[in-house]
Design an enzyme around this catalytic site. Structure first.
Site, PDB file in Angstrom:
ATOM      1  N   LYS A   1       0.805  -1.228   0.000  1.00 31.73           N
ATOM      2  CA  LYS A   1       0.000   0.000   0.000  1.00 31.73           C
ATOM      3  C   LYS A   1       0.833   1.271   0.000  1.00 31.73           C
ATOM      4  O   LYS A   1       0.384   2.296  -0.497  1.00 31.73           O
ATOM      5  CB  LYS A   1      -0.900   0.016   1.228  1.00 31.73           C
ATOM      6  CG  LYS A   1      -2.110  -0.898   1.092  1.00 31.73           C
ATOM      7  CD  LYS A   1      -2.996  -0.689   2.287  1.00 31.73           C
ATOM      8  CE  LYS A   1      -4.322  -1.396   2.135  1.00 31.73           C
ATOM      9  NZ  LYS A   1      -5.098  -1.248   3.378  1.00 31.73           N
TER      10      LYS A   1
ATOM     11  N   GLY B   1       4.452   6.402   3.963  1.00 27.96           N
ATOM     12  CA  GLY B   1       5.153   7.677   3.855  1.00 27.96           C
ATOM     13  C   GLY B   1       4.312   8.712   4.555  1.00 27.96           C
ATOM     14  O   GLY B   1       4.381   8.910   5.759  1.00 27.96           O
ATOM     15  N   GLU B   2       3.426   9.322   3.767  1.00 22.32           N
ATOM     16  CA  GLU B   2       2.616  10.410   4.303  1.00 22.32           C
ATOM     17  C   GLU B   2       1.744   9.965   5.488  1.00 22.32           C
ATOM     18  O   GLU B   2       1.403  10.787   6.316  1.00 22.32           O
ATOM     19  CB  GLU B   2       1.714  10.986   3.202  1.00 22.32           C
ATOM     20  CG  GLU B   2       2.098  10.551   1.829  1.00 22.32           C
ATOM     21  CD  GLU B   2       2.581  11.672   0.915  1.00 22.32           C
ATOM     22  OE1 GLU B   2       3.120  11.352  -0.127  1.00 22.32           O
ATOM     23  OE2 GLU B   2       2.423  12.848   1.255  1.00 22.32           O
TER      24      GLU B   2
END
Ligand SMILES: Cc1cc2nc3c(=O)[nH]c(=O)nc-3n(C[C@H](O)[C@H](O)[C@H](O)COP(=O)(O)OP(=O)(O)OC[C@H]3O[C@@H](n4cnc5c(N)ncnc54)[C@H](O)[C@@H]3O)c2cc1C
Ligand code: SF4
Lengths: 740, 332
Positions: free
Chosen positions: A701, A704-705
């Site tokens: 998926k 990071g953010e």
């Protein structure tokens, strides 16, 4: 041993810490010229006269470029549009005499040394005809309008249409919470300054070392703008010292460096200095309004989230601020709205969880407020409204282990030790508070190509134009490729950061691992077919084998009791490498039935000095459900980084805009505050197990953010719990927390 | 930044009467890069070895002007005899900057007013008569005491706040010979001449800083309020030094940083505390005296009340030497 799932340290780590990694400003060649940019000191108006004589007379200065003498470039706006361009007319450096924002580049001084270029730049005087400007969003909220739609809208769709009857449901709701949130401008401020070194080979070919998040994006831009054949433009960017979204679009130093190189037929480097890093994209100012309604039992019945954001006068930059609430909380009655106010500033650009970390602050602080009104524990309120169905899209999630994030996170953090009342926990003269919040981010995937090749030394080479902006892309792609062929890491070479390699989109939105990783899987599949074909012609044991029946292990291709080494296969191919390039893409038909998102939950403890207001985030934990984690070490680093930025966003970071002057005032890292080591205390990350069989071949998926969406509101909520003060404006400085 | 020539001075006579001196360069180079200082000659004074030492003098300690901030803060004489000074220096800047910054340069560092650093914004300190952008602009980090309608800038040094509390003396050398300037007379208020930060004459070199006998080794504290834990200038800072007998104050020194164009000391407040008990009310009353006449602007009015609280907190911290131990949080 499978490489996926191993906490492997970054393969390029040693190069970076020893200084051996070369960044775009470090490719030195003889006869390199240096360009230094002159920026407008007014916010709006026209250049009447630009006095370049003194600079031109300075020893070492080769040429001063302005709008008056710049070489011609492409005519149409479209030719300046890059992959991340919002709808509108992209900014063209040195286009004409018109000034559209403060700090706009208006001249480039090119000299034999950096010092001469810089001194020359300081000698340029400009007579302007100034006109009135507007830069303060709060003064112009009534001018808010719908954003224009364009290519960028595909990745950032407008908020879903209203459902049910919000006003009625809200009026009837037993409990309500509503608030206004304001966020100021922020600038990305990666460590590495934006630099482009353009090498001019004299035969019409350019090799461009650029700081970017997309080599092909920049290649296409340069080709289109300067009318060059794409094959004559090569953009290389193997190391990027952070970017945080600022490298998603070609920045103006790229344009200026290429322009000067072509005009002077020389190698030219243009480097922006730190204050010039405040003259391009930024996170926009926003004002948000929320109204949430719930039943006495805590079921959310009505969601209204409106956002008004700033954009420039020439592009409609939008980010999804107001889309998220019905993706998290199923409510029958929703009303979501996102509007823009064009101001005299440069266009905003995606920055660290664009939209998400802005919108989630409003959503999760409003949920928190509601929990106090309902007298329901904030975590319990989330569980009451839990759903694995995305009401915004009317689809189930392909996977959603957010509940495990809540439960395991709460357990590990010790959430149960929280006392319910605000201002009820203390340590000496410090008020202690616990806060939590939910995080969500799109699990996106785009098409990309990858090459896979086995060479006669038995090594696997995998290639993609993708960059590695410091997140670990090189390492995880090597892991993915290694597992496809059962090879150790040492036998896999991943080449990247070069526009001549197979197509990859810009690196952003946390979609790179899913995008390029999947391309590698597709290419590997194709390569296996090719290898099998060779085996069939040289080894009768493989005659009946189907590609899916093959096993790759330790440099061998196995089928039942038969085996052949990769070396033998290449030898059978007359020592020629076996190679293939393929497109990897999301399975649109299958995915259409599902929503895809990454989730997280953050838990935060703060201490607030009761008299002095100073805030310390003493502990924080973020639990993440992000599908398959390819490398727990690099993934953890991503989330830890997001947590540090969360502290930054909630407590420190702001670009100070002086609306009288229409400019940013704290254009340096001494005054643009981000956390220092002493601000970072206990941070922890937890990945909950999440298997996703739908999303893509590898169940990836993207991480990071998602590390930066839940924690800023969790900090704000913890401060409320500590102090009883609900501060809805970021950053929360200590002076907002004292009773005056 | 312009081209300049560079000279390394060997003796004091190479230096006095000239300009522009560079010591650590941590402030000057920034000013040059921002085109705020256009010196065409830099005279590097670092080779003047006479002014590097930290040495005992008959009634105190002498800090060479060219000793670095780091060497000064970690010098054992300073640590043992003037711990308040060590604390204040270490609250400033970052380790890297303190390694370069010198004591003389620290005294002469310029304001961090954003508009001063922007070569194009109106600023009376940079261009006399051009106006002050801060008064009606963003002024959260500006002064509340001793401001004028010409300038509301803050002098940002931490070190100087302690030096002020300790009654230091600045020794300078110029074409007319040597002179000594009491610390309170060294820096100036903006008044009608905001372009002049201090009373050093052109061509004068700071040679040393003298610390008098009185050391305050037991009851002292430095508190700095800022937006992050390090590498940020003070919004408010307080140096407190107390001499106690039991719980009676024999002598008190309180200096504020981050609130004015010079370290702010109000003798009446210190006199008020003399002979008083070390209780909160007395510190609060002293704080009220110190903040008398304070005027806030749009974004910094909070400083008035917060400075009072900081004074009270810091004086209370000074009562308990354990608050000054390594690792203790400044505002613990
Ligand atoms: C990012 C940053 C953060 C900082 N944070 C803080 C902080 O939190 N607190 C704090 O107190 N300070 C802080 N500082 C300021 C720092 O303390 C000063 O820059 C430093 O003390 C200056 O010393 P220097 O030797 O480098 O001076 P230089 O830059 O060399 O010189 C400064 C000025 O003094 C003159 N000069 C130098 N020595 C002499 C001398 N002996 N006689 C006469 N004139 C002289 C020079 O001509 C010049 O005009 C910070 C600085 C920076 C860059
Ligand atoms: S406060 Fe002083 S330094 Fe700042 S803009 Fe005004 S005059 Fe200049």
């Amino acid at each position: 041993m499978a490489q996926i799932g191993q906490p492997i340290s970054r393969l390029e780590g040693k190069l970076k810490v020893t200084g051996a990694a070369k960044y775009s400003g470090e490719y030195n060649v003889p006869d390199l010229l240096y360009g230094y940019v002159v920026n407008s000191s007014v916010t709006k108006g026209k250049i009447v006269t630009i006095h370049t004589g003194d600079a031109e007379a300075l020893t070492g200065v080769v040429k001063v470029f302005t709008h008056l003498n710049r070489p011609g470039t492409a005519w149409f706006d479209m030719q300046y549009s890059d992959m991340d361009a919002p709808p509108g007319a992209p900014f063209r450096p040195l286009h004409n005499e018109e000034i559209k924002f403060n700090g706009q580049p208006i001249a480039l001084v090119v000299a034999e040394t950096f010092e001469a270029a810089r001194q020359g730049a300081s000698m340029i005087r400009v007579d302007y005809q100034e006109s009135a400007f507007e830069t303060d969003l709060k003064k112009h909220l009534d001018a808010a309008r719908e954003p224009k739609k364009g290519m960028a809208t595909m990745l950032k769709p407008p908020p879903p249409k209203p459902t049910g009857d919000f006003e009625k449901a809200y009026a009837e709701a037993a409990f309500k919470a509503s608030a206004e949130f304001t966020h100021g401008t922020e600038h990305h401020n990666p460590m590495e300054l934006f630099t482009t070194t353009t090498l001019y080979d004299g035969k019409g070919k350019l090799t461009i070392y650029d700081k970017t998040q997309g080599t092909i994006n920049c290649q296409l831009y340069v080709g289109n703008v300067f009318g060059l054949h794409f094959k004559n433009v090569r953009v290389v960017s193997p190391f990027v010292g952070g970017a945080f979204g600022s490298g998603l679009r070609p920045q103006y130093q790229l344009f200026l460096s290429v322009m000067a190189a072509l005009d002077l037929k020389r190698h030219v480097r243009v480097t922006l200095d730190r204050s010039q890093m405040f003259t391009f994209g930024h996170r926009p100012q926003t004002v948000q309004y929320t109204r949430f309604g719930a039943t006495a039992g805590g079921k959310i019945t009505a969601l209204n989230h409106r956002s008004v954001a700033e954009t420039s006068q020439f592009e409609d930059y939008t980010e999804n601020v107001a889309n998220w609430s019905p993706m998290i909380y199923p409510a029958g009655n929703t009303l979501l709205e996102q509007k823009l106010v064009p101001l005299d500033v440069n266009s905003p650009t995606d920055m660290r969880a664009p939209g998400g970390c802005t919108g989630l602050h409003a959503i999760e602080a409003t949920m928190d407020e509601l929990s106090y009104k309902l007298k329901i524990d904030p975590l319990e309120l989330r569980l009451i409204n839990y759903s694995t169905f995305n009401t915004a899209e009317n689809k189930p999630y392909s996977s959603k282990q957010l509940k495990e994030c809540y439960l395991q996170g709460a357990e590990q953090f010790g959430w149960s030790k929280r006392s319910a009342e605000p201002r009820s926990m203390r340590k000496g003269h410090k008020l202690v508070g616990y806060g939590m919040a939910t995080g969500i981010w799109d699990a996106m995937q785009l098409p990309a190509r990858a090459e896979a090749k086995i060479t006669k030394d038995g090594k696997l080479h995998v290639k993609s134009a993708v960059t590695d902006i410091g997140v670990g892309t090189l390492t995880v792609m090597t892991q993915i490729a290694a597992d496809e062929f059962g090879l150790p890491m040492e036998d896999v070479v991943f080449s990247y950061g070069d526009s001549k390699l197979p197509f990859a989109p810009i690196q952003g939105g946390s979609f790179t691992t899913a995008t390029v990783g999947t391309a590698i899987v597709f290419a590997s599949k194709a390569l296996k077919k090719k290898l099998l074909k060779i085996a069939k012609s040289s080894n009768p044991g493989f005659k009946d084998a189907e590609p899916e029946e093959l096993v790759f292990k330790d440099g061998l291709m196995l089928y039942k009791e038969h085996s052949v080494t990769l070396l033998e296969l290449v030898a059978a191919n007359k020592d020629k490498p076996v190679r293939t390039t393929n497109l990897g893409y999301p399975h649109a038909l299958k995915l259409r039935k599902y929503s895809r998102a990454v989730h997280s939950a953050s838990f935060v403890e703060v201490e607030v000095d009761e008299e002095l207001g100073s805030v310390k985030v003493t502990r924080a934990l973020t639990a993440v459900a992000a599908g398959r984690i390819i490398n727990p070490k690099t993934a953890r680093s991503q989330v830890l980084g997001g947590m540090v930025w969360s502290i930054s966003k909630a407590l420190m970071e702001e670009t100070i805009l002086d609306a009288n002057l229409g400019k940013y005032m704290n254009q340096n890292l001494a005054e643009y505050h981000i956390p220092v080591h002493a601000d970072i205390n206990e941070l922890d990350v937890l990945f909950v197990k999440e298997e996703d069989k739908v999303i893509n071949e590898l169940g990836i998926k993207g991480v990071g953010e998602v590390g930066l969406v839940a924690m800023p509101p969790a900090i704000a909520n913890a401060i409320y719990h500590a102090t009883g003060k609900r501060i809805n404006q970021f950053p929360i400085h200590f002076d907002k927390l004292i009773d005056l | 930044m312009n081209n300049f020539s560079y000279q390394r001075a060997a003796t004091l006579s190479d230096v006095v009467g000239k300009s522009t001196f560079v010591a650590g360069g941590t402030n000057l180079l920034d000013l040059m890069k921002y085109n705020l200082s256009n010196a065409d000659t830099l005279i590097d004074v670092n080779a003047l070895t006479d002014f590097h030492a930290i040495e005992e003098v008959p009634d105190g300690l002498r800090l060479g002007s060219l000793a670095t901030n780091a060497d000064t803060a970690y010098d054992s004489l300073v640590e043992n005899r003037y711990p308040l000074l060590s604390k204040a220096i270490l609250a400033g800047a970052s380790a890297q900057i303190r390694n370069m910054a010198t004591n003389g340069g620290n005294l002469l560092q310029r304001t961090r007013c954003y508009y001063f650093y922007d070569a194009h914004a109106p600023c009376n300190k940079r261009v006399p008569g051009s106006g002050c952008s801060a008064i009606k602009g963003y002024n959260r980090n500006m002064a509340i005491l001793g401001t004028s309608d010409q300038c509301i800038a803050v002098y940002p040094s931490d070190m100087s706040v302690a030096l002020s509390a300790l009654d230091a003396v600045v020794n300078v050398s110029g074409l007319n010979g040597e002179r000594s300037i009491a610390f309170e007379d060294f820096h100036r208020l903006p008044g009608d001449t905001p372009e002049i930060d201090n009373n050093l004459q052109p061509g004068e070199l700071i040679t040393s800083i003298d610390l008098p006998e009185k050391t305050f080794t037991k009851n002292y504290s430095y508190l700095k309020l800022r937006d992050r834990s390090s590498y940020a200038f003070a919004l408010i800072s307080v140096a407190s030094a107390l001499e106690l007998e039991g719980d009676t104050i024999q002598e008190a020194r309180i200096a504020l940083g981050g609130v004015a164009h010079k370290p702010w000391r109000v003798k009446e407040a210190e006199q008020y505390l003399t002979g008083k008990k070390t209780d909160r009310q007395n510190f609060a009353a002293a704080a009220d005296i110190i903040l008398q006449g304070a005027v806030g602007f749009e974004h910094n009015a909070f400083k008035i009340e917060l400075a009072k609280r900081a004074i009270i907190r810091n004086c209370i911290m000074a009562l308990d030497p354990s608050t000054q131990l390594p690792g203790a949080q400044p505002s613990a």
